[in-house]
Design a protein around this motif. Structure first.
Motif, mmCIF file in Angstrom:
data_model
loop_
_atom_site.group_PDB
_atom_site.id
_atom_site.type_symbol
_atom_site.label_atom_id
_atom_site.label_comp_id
_atom_site.label_asym_id
_atom_site.label_seq_id
_atom_site.Cartn_x
_atom_site.Cartn_y
_atom_site.Cartn_z
ATOM 1 N N GLN A 1 40.722 40.134 42.838
ATOM 2 C CA GLN A 1 39.938 39.789 43.824
ATOM 3 C C GLN A 1 39.194 40.708 43.852
ATOM 4 N N ASN B 1 45.853 43.262 41.261
ATOM 5 C CA ASN B 1 47.373 42.470 42.317
ATOM 6 C C ASN B 1 46.749 41.466 42.218
ATOM 7 N N SER B 2 46.140 40.913 42.615
ATOM 8 C CA SER B 2 45.178 39.302 43.117
ATOM 9 C C SER B 2 43.994 38.872 42.317
ATOM 10 N N TRP C 1 38.917 36.626 35.220
ATOM 11 C CA TRP C 1 38.421 36.831 36.732
ATOM 12 C C TRP C 1 37.260 36.558 36.719
ATOM 13 N N TRP D 1 37.832 45.953 42.613
ATOM 14 C CA TRP D 1 38.278 44.246 42.366
ATOM 15 C C TRP D 1 39.876 44.868 42.724
ATOM 16 N N ASN D 2 40.848 44.075 43.102
ATOM 17 C CA ASN D 2 42.165 44.561 43.847
ATOM 18 C C ASN D 2 42.947 43.561 42.440
ATOM 19 N N LYS E 1 46.497 50.019 41.342
ATOM 20 C CA LYS E 1 45.605 49.470 42.070
ATOM 21 C C LYS E 1 44.244 49.026 42.200
#
Length: 1087
Positions: A721, A718-719, A684, A715-716, A701
């Motif tokens: 970000q 899944n993405s 990331w 942080w998300n 999540k």
């Protein structure tokens, strides 16, 4: 007694609330019951608590018929229970069971899939093992089915069993510490002739000796005394017990020609009658009075048929037996019914001057007080050693001849009975031997370089023999308490053997025995203090490897972490030396131990279980990530970590393993079951400017990471970000994540963010976090903290989706926020009147200010997973390096809702190092850097309540009472101490942060150093802690000490019935409140 429930299954061990209520009731009523009634009540409770163990009811019923009328009998019942429980199902499987199981694997594979599912495995095991519980079978199935595919084949099962046995064997060998230090301590003394004997003479105190011996035995100390050594030319030395010379005596005081010089053959100390017997080449035995500081010759046994080559003396304080063996193989045995009153020999008519007593006259006199025996020509050669064995009422003697190598001569019990003997025939004879009364065995050594073990009743062949020496074995000594054998060979090789397992525990080479080139002529093994004295022309001492005052630890090195496994009911710990230990939490017994690195020990930095809790994931200081089957110590596979930097945190979520640390970025690996395939990983983007210390996850999540400079990034998952940032040193509000760019001119610039690795690929390649062709310059620091409500105009970071905070409130520029005035009336600072570039220049920090600005690092992060995410509901707890815990609400409208000091004392150097909660997030358990353990009531801490403000939320009337308040006694509670000068809240830009701490339900000092991990075991309601003081400890909720792993074993099921115990190291430093908690509310005891 109908109030006590004894229905089967009504309560598990430490399980439901009913069991604890029953045990608590027993403690309340035990003072009103008779001993027999109380024992029967406890017996009924133990039966009901342990009923789901199938073999225990029979054991308890059998023990119950013995009328439990005392505490000792109750403990015997508990010991029987523990013995039955500790014998695991795997240990009961033998070779015959394995053969049947292999056949059953093939027969039970109904669906033809090549393996058995759990139901098929149960049926197969029950057909072979009989009536065993499904729980025990399921535990074995889950241990074997490490990949969680729901199937176990024969090869997989057999591989697990072999690895488990090998791991346990390695663990047992690792426990075999050296018995002696390798370096010998030399004693400064030199003789012209070799030393022939070493004896110990304990100090004599009339009337007090028996009492002192009992006190020495209880305390584990050896009786004080003196050591005596004699050389071949008759020079006797007195030594203190620390081997400082006291006196030198020349035994030969007559003037002889050099050709008739006295030669000493053997020496024997008769301690209880203050006599010293010395046999010489004059064919006599001289007796000296050595009471006090004397050494006066009293009498001499003369006219022996040959020179006495071996002597032995035994006494029980009253009866005495004196044995002599000579060069012609004759055996002389003198017995006295009361040596203290009548002496050892019937020589009253000879006493006076230097009496010379003929031996043949003594042997002819037969009285009730003295019985003497002679066995002529018992051996074909000289007698090498002789010993009276009181347990068998026989005299054992040996010779270096084939026939009659050892002869066991039994003494007649009644008058007129004849002496009987049994001989051991052994090639090359026997030079030395010793007897173990604990195991009733004889251990011998001879010209053949072997140590043999014999059954005294079977003289035809030895039980076993141990090889290792290359020359003749000249000395044998047994330590029954330590179950070890010490053997010395002619080449000065000293070996220590395990008496039970028949293994060599330690071998000291002859080059480590600096006593000259001649063989060792005399030895003495001092059992109480475990040291070995060896002699040639000089003396040397091998001291025991471990100090008698050394305190046992759970690990040799400081702990990194200790986890609890719910499936197998085990505690798994790792330390700085790279060792993983697996413990049974119900007994404290070590089950398995293995090393995470094969060659040099590498420090374990962090570890955790995967969600099914079948595998252990470890990270080492060198950046290595490994997955283990911790039940047998098998390494399943190793993840390729490109950064090669220290990993400080690991988290498993959504079949991905997230890691971070000194690389300052988050990397995840996809968990694959087929280990031969490539492993997918991704880096990331980096939003940390300092080392990442900890991470946690929420609801599959969200992921949170925190670094040394206090940055908390969410942080998300899944993405991938980062959508918001917190920093208590900068602001209580939500901040924008700050992107960090790293520059590495030597690293290759790859075109993708996804990098797949193969185990055979080159791990030296660098995997970059972002795809770019050029490295942009690092953006300048913003002049003021950028918040999600009002991002800085100079910020180059785009606004992430969902991070915008609606509203018109503007955060004022400041570096470190603080309370102004301390109460609700505190107003935010006014905005500066200047605007534009001049204002930015004025507000910008100089480099001196930037260096001196306070940055409070984050030690631990913890999500409250049962709470719902909302702007007025704190779901994230962070512990800061200044000793405070912060509660954060997550989201664009979130921020710092609460802050309180959780570390002990007021020093800013004390920090909370570990945190955990119960399954329902009702209480918070913390451990700090001083070793204090605290329990906090966070049931209503920083949660939304309509119609109530943030302060009233903390009142006792805001909700239902926490159930843990009923488990923890009132004496454990601590009065809150506000460290903010009476302030209850802080207000910043309209944002209110409560400073009122939650109720501290209990606090005590459990360790001497910082607590690195703390876990709450819901099933047993106990607390598991580990520390840098190398110990892992188990505590009850009320603070009662259960035990330290590796020091002792306990019975977790009935621990409530045992008296309180305070660890010795805590007793020395514990405060008033700590001692009160550990003593269950009673007055402190420091003695």
């Amino acid at each position: 007694m109908s109030v006590f429930s004894t229905e089967p299954g009504s309560a598990g061990i430490g399980g439901d609330q009913e069991c604890y209520a029953q045990l608590k009731l027993v403690r309340q009523v035990r003072s009103f019951l008779e001993k027999s009634d109380l024992a029967m009540v406890v017996y009924a409770l133990v039966t009901s608590c342990l009923d789901y163990y199938p073999k225990l009811p029979g054991l308890l019923s059998k023990a119950g018929r013995l009328v439990c009328s005392s505490h000792k009998q109750l403990m015997k019942i508990a010991d029987s229970c523990d013995e039955a429980r500790s014998k695991q199902l795997e240990d009961q499987i033998n070779y015959d069971h394995l053969r049947k199981l292999e056949r059953m694997f093939r027969e039970a594979d109904i669906d033809g899939g090549g393996g058995l599912d759990m139901e098929e495995f149960r049926k197969a095991m029950k057909k072979i093992m009989g009536d065993i519980s499904d729980e025990d079978i399921d535990v074995i199935f889950m241990k074997v089915d490490i990949n969680c595919d729901g199937s176990v084949d024969w090869e997989e099962y057999l591989n697990y069993m072999l690895r488990e046995y090998r791991g346990k064997d390695d663990m047992q060998k690792s426990k075999l510490l050296p018995e002696f230090q390798v370096n010998m301590k030399r004693v400064p003394v030199a003789h012209a002739e070799e030393i022939v004997k070493i004896q110990f003479f304990p100090n004599q105190s009339r009337g007090l000796r028996a009492r002192k011996e009992r006190s020495w035995k209880i305390s584990g100390r050896s009786a004080p005394g003196r050591f005596l050594t004699v050389s071949r030319d008759g020079i006797l030395h007195y030594w203190t017990d620390s081997f400082k010379m006291l006196r030198t005596v020349h035994l030969d005081q007559t003037k002889r020609r050099h050709s008739l010089k006295l030669w000493v053959i053997d020496m024997l100390c008769l301690a209880n009658i203050n006599l010293l017997a010395v046999s010489t080449t004059d064919q006599d035995i001289e007796f000296f009075d050595i009471g006090g500081n004397k050494c006066d010759r009293i009498f001499t046994l003369v006219d022996l048929e040959g020179c006495a080559t071996a002597m032995d003396y035994w006494t029980d304080g009253q009866k005495g037996v004196f044995c002599v063996g000579d060069v012609k193989g004759n055996i002389l045995i003198f017995t006295s019914t009361d040596v203290m009153m009548n002496g050892l020999f019937n020589i009253r008519s000879y006493i006076g001057g230097l009496a010379r007593v003929p031996v043949n006259i003594l042997m002819k006199s037969k009285t009730d007080l003295y019985r003497n025996f002679t066995v002529s020509a018992l051996h074909g050669d000289w007698c090498q050693q002789i010993m009276y064995i009181p347990q068998l009422n026989l005299v054992a003697s040996c010779t270096p001849a084939d026939k009659g190598a050892m002869v066991l001569t039994s003494l007649p019990v009644h008058k007129g009975a004849k002496i009987q003997s049994a001989a051991i025939v052994l090639k090359k004879g026997i030079l030395c031997f010793d007897y173990s009364p604990e195991l009733n065995i004889l251990v011998t050594g001879g010209y053949e370089p072997q140590v043999r073990i014999w059954n005294p009743y079977v003289t035809s062949s030895p039980i076993t023999h141990m090889k290792g020496h290359v020359t003749a074995v000249t000395h044998i000594m047994i330590n029954g308490e330590r179950t070890t054998i010490v053997s010395v060979s002619k080449d000065k090789n000293i070996r220590i053997w395990d008496l039970l397992d028949h293994l060599c525990l330690q071998s000291i080479h002859g080059r480590n025995v600096p006593l000259g080139n001649c063989p060792i002529s005399a030895t003495y093994y001092h059992h109480p203090n475990n040291f070995l004295i060896c002699a040639t022309y000089t003396l040397g001492i091998f001291f025991g490897a471990e100090s008698p005052d050394a305190e046992l630890k759970s690990h040799d090195q400081p702990l990194c972490c200790a986890l609890y496994n719910k499936i197998f009911k085990q505690a798994v710990s790792g330390c700085y030396s790279g060792l993983i230990s697996v413990w049974d939490i119900t007994s404290g017994q070590k089950i398995m131990e293995f090393s995470t690195s094969q060659e040099q020990p590498v420090e374990i930095t962090t570890m955790m279980f995967d969600p099914p809790e079948r595998r252990l994931i470890t990270a080492l200081k060198n950046g290595t990530i490994k997955l283990w089957n911790f039940n047998n110590g098998a390494c399943l596979f190793e993840l390729p970590f490109e950064d090669k930097s220290e990993i400080s945190c690991i988290y498993y979520m959504n079949y991905k393993i997230f890691v971070s640390g000194w690389s300052k970025r988050v990397t995840w690996y996809l968990d694959v079951k087929e280990h031969d395939k490539i492993i997918e990983c991704k880096h990331w983007k980096s939003y940390h400017s300092d080392d990442v210390l900890c991470m946690d996850g929420y609801s599959n999540k969200l992921l949170v990471t925190a670094s040394c400079n206090g940055d908390i990034v969410l942080w998300n998952v899944n993405s991938g970000q980062a959508f918001c940032r917190f920093n208590a040193s900068e602001s209580p509000l939500v901040l924008l994540p700050k992107r960090e760019f790293s520059v590495d001119v030597e690293g290759p610039k790859l075109s993708g963010t996804l990098k797949k690795h193969d185990f055979t690929s080159d791990l030296g390649k660098k995997c970059w976090a972002h795809s770019r062709t050029g490295v942009p310059p690092k953006p300048p620091l913003p002049p003021r903290p950028a918040t999600a409500m009002h991002p800085s105009a100079s910020s180059v970071h785009p606004r992430p989706p969902g991070s915008a905070h609606p509203g018109s409130r503007i955060m004022q520029p400041q570096v470190a926020w603080a309370c102004e005035g301390g109460g609700k009336s505190a107003q935010p600072p006014k905005a500066p009147s200047t605007t534009g570039a001049s204002a930015q220049k004025k507000d910008a920090m100089t480099w001196q200010q930037e260096v001196s600005a306070p940055q409070i690092g984050v030690e631990k992060v913890l999500f409250l997973k049962t709470r719902e995410r909302g702007p007025d509901n704190a779901i994230l707890l962070t512990s800061c390096s200044d000793g405070h815990i912060c509660a954060w609400a997550i989201g664009s409208k979130g921020g710092l809702m609460g802050k309180f000091r959780a570390a002990h004392g007021i020093s800013r150097d004390t920090a909370v190092c570990s945190m955990c909660t119960d399954d329902k997030d009702l209480v918070l358990f913390t451990g700090d850097s001083l070793g204090y353990i605290k329990i906090w009531d966070i049931m209503n801490y920083c949660t939304p309540f309509k119609g109530e403000d943030a302060v009233s939320v903390m009142s006792d009337e805001s909700g239902a009472e926490n159930i843990f308040c009923s488990f923890i006694p009132e004496y454990c509670k601590v009065t809150p101490r506000y460290l903010t000068l009476g302030a209850k809240e802080q207000v910043h830009q309209g944002w209110v942060t409560t400073l009122v701490p939650p109720d501290c339900l209990s606090s005590w000092r459990g360790h001497l150093k910082n607590v690195v991990s703390i876990r709450y075991v819901e099933r047993y309601r106990v607390i598991l802690t580990s520390s840098h003081d190398c110990t892992i400890k188990l505590w009850m909720l009320k603070g009662k000490y259960i035990g330290t792993f590796g020091q002792s074993q306990w019975r977790l099921g009935i621990q409530h019935l045992l008296p309180a115990e305070v660890p010795e190291e805590i007793r020395r430093v514990g405060s008033l409140h700590t001692m009160k908690v550990l003593n269950e509310g009673r007055r402190p005891h420091w003695e």
